[in-house]
Design a protein around this motif. Structure first.
Motif, PDB file in Angstrom:
ATOM      1  N   ARG A 291      73.501  28.035 -47.207  1.00 15.18           N
ATOM      2  CA  ARG A 291      74.870  28.126 -46.727  1.00 15.18           C
ATOM      3  C   ARG A 291      75.762  28.771 -47.782  1.00 15.18           C
ATOM      4  O   ARG A 291      75.769  28.375 -48.955  1.00 15.18           O
ATOM      5  N   TYR A 292      76.491  29.799 -47.358  1.00 16.26           N
ATOM      6  CA  TYR A 292      77.417  30.505 -48.236  1.00 16.26           C
ATOM      7  C   TYR A 292      78.799  30.562 -47.588  1.00 16.26           C
ATOM      8  O   TYR A 292      78.923  30.656 -46.367  1.00 16.26           O
ATOM      9  N   GLU A 293      79.818  30.526 -48.437  1.00 12.97           N
ATOM     10  CA  GLU A 293      81.169  30.870 -48.020  1.00 12.97           C
ATOM     11  C   GLU A 293      81.684  31.909 -49.005  1.00 12.97           C
ATOM     12  O   GLU A 293      81.509  31.760 -50.221  1.00 12.97           O
ATOM     13  N   LEU A 294      82.269  32.971 -48.471  1.00 14.48           N
ATOM     14  CA  LEU A 294      82.722  34.069 -49.321  1.00 14.48           C
ATOM     15  C   LEU A 294      84.133  34.472 -48.948  1.00 14.48           C
ATOM     16  O   LEU A 294      84.485  34.524 -47.770  1.00 14.48           O
ATOM     17  N   ARG A 295      84.951  34.709 -49.967  1.00 14.50           N
ATOM     18  CA  ARG A 295      86.299  35.230 -49.784  1.00 14.50           C
ATOM     19  C   ARG A 295      86.433  36.523 -50.563  1.00 14.50           C
ATOM     20  O   ARG A 295      85.793  36.692 -51.609  1.00 14.50           O
ATOM     21  N   TYR A 296      87.235  37.434 -50.057  1.00 10.00           N
ATOM     22  CA  TYR A 296      87.413  38.703 -50.768  1.00 10.00           C
ATOM     23  C   TYR A 296      88.852  39.183 -50.663  1.00 10.00           C
ATOM     24  O   TYR A 296      89.568  38.856 -49.711  1.00 10.00           O
ATOM     25  N   ARG A 297      89.241  39.954 -51.663  1.00  7.81           N
ATOM     26  CA  ARG A 297      90.474  40.728 -51.640  1.00  7.81           C
ATOM     27  C   ARG A 297      90.098  42.180 -51.887  1.00  7.81           C
ATOM     28  O   ARG A 297      89.542  42.507 -52.946  1.00  7.81           O
ATOM     29  N   SER A 298      90.363  43.042 -50.934  1.00  2.00           N
ATOM     30  CA  SER A 298      90.180  44.477 -51.150  1.00  2.00           C
ATOM     31  C   SER A 298      91.413  44.983 -51.887  1.00  2.00           C
ATOM     32  O   SER A 298      92.471  45.170 -51.288  1.00  2.00           O
ATOM     33  N   LEU A 299      91.266  45.178 -53.181  1.00  7.49           N
ATOM     34  CA  LEU A 299      92.421  45.544 -54.005  1.00  7.49           C
ATOM     35  C   LEU A 299      92.834  46.980 -53.749  1.00  7.49           C
ATOM     36  O   LEU A 299      94.019  47.311 -53.717  1.00  7.49           O
ATOM     37  N   THR A 300      91.850  47.858 -53.615  1.00  2.00           N
ATOM     38  CA  THR A 300      92.059  49.247 -53.238  1.00  2.00           C
ATOM     39  C   THR A 300      90.952  49.607 -52.263  1.00  2.00           C
ATOM     40  O   THR A 300      90.154  48.755 -51.863  1.00  2.00           O
ATOM     41  N   PHE A 301      90.873  50.873 -51.895  1.00  2.00           N
ATOM     42  CA  PHE A 301      89.839  51.290 -50.959  1.00  2.00           C
ATOM     43  C   PHE A 301      88.445  51.083 -51.545  1.00  2.00           C
ATOM     44  O   PHE A 301      87.492  50.827 -50.814  1.00  2.00           O
ATOM     45  N   TYR A 302      88.292  51.183 -52.871  1.00  2.62           N
ATOM     46  CA  TYR A 302      86.972  51.108 -53.502  1.00  2.62           C
ATOM     47  C   TYR A 302      86.787  49.909 -54.428  1.00  2.62           C
ATOM     48  O   TYR A 302      85.727  49.768 -55.038  1.00  2.62           O
ATOM     49  N   THR A 303      87.784  49.070 -54.575  1.00  4.16           N
ATOM     50  CA  THR A 303      87.645  47.927 -55.481  1.00  4.16           C
ATOM     51  C   THR A 303      88.002  46.632 -54.763  1.00  4.16           C
ATOM     52  O   THR A 303      88.902  46.600 -53.915  1.00  4.16           O
ATOM     53  N   SER A 304      87.293  45.563 -55.117  1.00  8.01           N
ATOM     54  CA  SER A 304      87.513  44.257 -54.500  1.00  8.01           C
ATOM     55  C   SER A 304      87.246  43.163 -55.511  1.00  8.01           C
ATOM     56  O   SER A 304      86.556  43.371 -56.514  1.00  8.01           O
TER      57      SER A 304
END
Length: 412
Positions: A291-304
């Motif tokens: 079981r995984y939970e993942l959160r992300y922020r796409s800071l720019t088009f190519y970076t997160s």
């Protein structure tokens, strides 16, 4: 060191498969304007003196068309269509149109399988009778027959006729509680006439019917939403809480937990990014029993930036370069590099035990856990990756020839 994955050599000329669960959440940026051309500079003016456009200078004379269902906007589109037909003729009068339509509506199309749930193979099908389409299913034995006996789970033409809406299929999101738990619920996306915005409703696979809100069914309003099940009674949702919860690029800026049986307005915000981020999101999923939970922020088009929660462990940032993509396969964390990192070149695909990698104290400890699954050369690059139940499949381009490489977990 990665000891549970082994390369099974193969070189098969196949079209590359896209997909593996790699979280590269940056969808396209929505450009809201065009720069006005600069006035021609006088001969005596140097380029250093030329004024560059500012954000205030960016204008889009067609921005009013974003209200796609407005009467004025629809009228303008009809005028453009009429003008195009007057110039080039009615497309349906051309012989090629009829041939292409016949191909698209042919019963001889391959009925591709989109999901396998409870031993049933699901296919979305459109033809001259089912214009909007049917979501249907059958067993594997039935699928292998020349003419399978399909069972219709959802008829979009019938649904549209009953509700007076030209519904277009947008896909399904299943509730996955593990391989031993029967799957009986999915969230189904529907759009009005093919709009980017969708409504999302919970669907009972056994009853072959939507679960009414009065009976505790989830239903999301029309929006460019993102969602997944966290568990049977909780959705992770974004994109349905107003403009203040969207980024400047027009994507969700926050993640909310919505409990079954409560109003959407009472959902709890659990994660958020900045207004300037491209997009923000969160997922919960099972990967071969993990079981995984993942959160992300796409800071720019190519970076997160990413945060990961493995099982009952606490949330923690994933310590990888900002321009890398991350995914999982069983108990392994997968990292795809866009720039060199810890001795591995840009374009490499790396694997490490998720628990050990997230618990490592520094780059030296993390580096010792990494195993390269793919390292690019002057002639070979990684095109794409996909997965089966037991294999991670890499599609590599070597001297302009596609080669598939297979990795699988080793049993303890």
């Amino acid at each position: 060191m990665l000891t549970r994955l082994r390369l099974c050599s193969a070189a098969i000329l196949l079209a590359p498969s896209a997909g593996l669960r790699l979280f590269a959440p940056s969808a396209g940026l929505r450009l809201r304007g065009f720069a006005r051309p600069l006035a021609t500079a006088a001969p005596s003016m140097s380029m250093a003196d030329a004024a560059l456009p500012t954000l205030e200078d960016l204008t889009d004379p067609r921005e009013w068309l974003e209200e796609v269902e407005g009467d004025k906007q629809i009228g303008w589109v009809k005028e453009q269509n009429a003008d195009a037909v007057a110039r080039i003729g009615e497309p349906s009068d051309k012989p090629l149109y009829g041939r292409l339509l016949e191909i698209m509506e042919s019963d001889e199309k391959i009925p591709y399988i989109g999901r396998v749930l409870n031993g049933l193979y699901y296919n979305f099908w459109q033809d001259e009778t089912h214009v909007r389409g049917i979501w249907r299913r059958c067993t594997l034995d039935e699928y292998r027959k020349e003419e399978p006996a399909w069972e219709t789970a959802l008829d979009l033409d019938a649904l549209g006729a009953a509700e007076g809406v030209s519904w277009v299929w947008g896909g399904s999101i299943p509730l996955d509680e593990g391989p031993t738990v029967r799957k009986e619920r999915v969230m189904i996306r529907l759009s009005r006439g093919g709009s980017d915005a969708t409504v999302v409703r919970e669907f009972d696979l056994d009853a072959k019917a939507f679960v009414a809100e009065r009976e505790g069914g989830f239903a999301l309003p029309e929006a460019k939403s993102r969602l997944c099940y966290k568990d049977r009674d909780t959705l992770l949702v974004g994109g349905v809480f107003g403009e203040e919860e969207m980024t400047d690029s027009g994507y969700p800026r926050s993640v909310w937990e919505w409990r079954r049986g409560t109003p959407l307005a009472e959902a709890t915000k659990v994660y958020e990014g900045e207004q300037s981020d491209v997009s923000v999101g969160g997922f919960a999923y099972l990967d071969r029993g993990r079981r995984y939970e993942l959160r992300y922020r796409s800071l720019t088009f190519y970076t997160s930036s990413y945060e990961l929660k493995v099982g009952e462990a606490a949330w923690a940032p994933i310590p990888i370069p900002a321009d890398a993509n991350v995914g999982t396969f069983a108990d392994q964390l997968l990292v795809t590099l866009r720039s060199a990192w810890l001795g591995h070149p840009a374009g490499a695909l790396l694997a490490a035990p998720a628990d050990g990698f997230m618990g490592a104290g520094d780059d030296a400890a993390r580096s010792a856990l990494l195993t390269p699954l793919f390292t690019p050369t002057e002639t070979c690059s990684l095109e794409a990756s996909t997965e089966t139940k037991n294999y991670l499949v890499l599609s590599c381009l070597d001297n302009v020839v596609t080669e598939c490489r297979f990795w699988r977990p080793l049993m303890p």
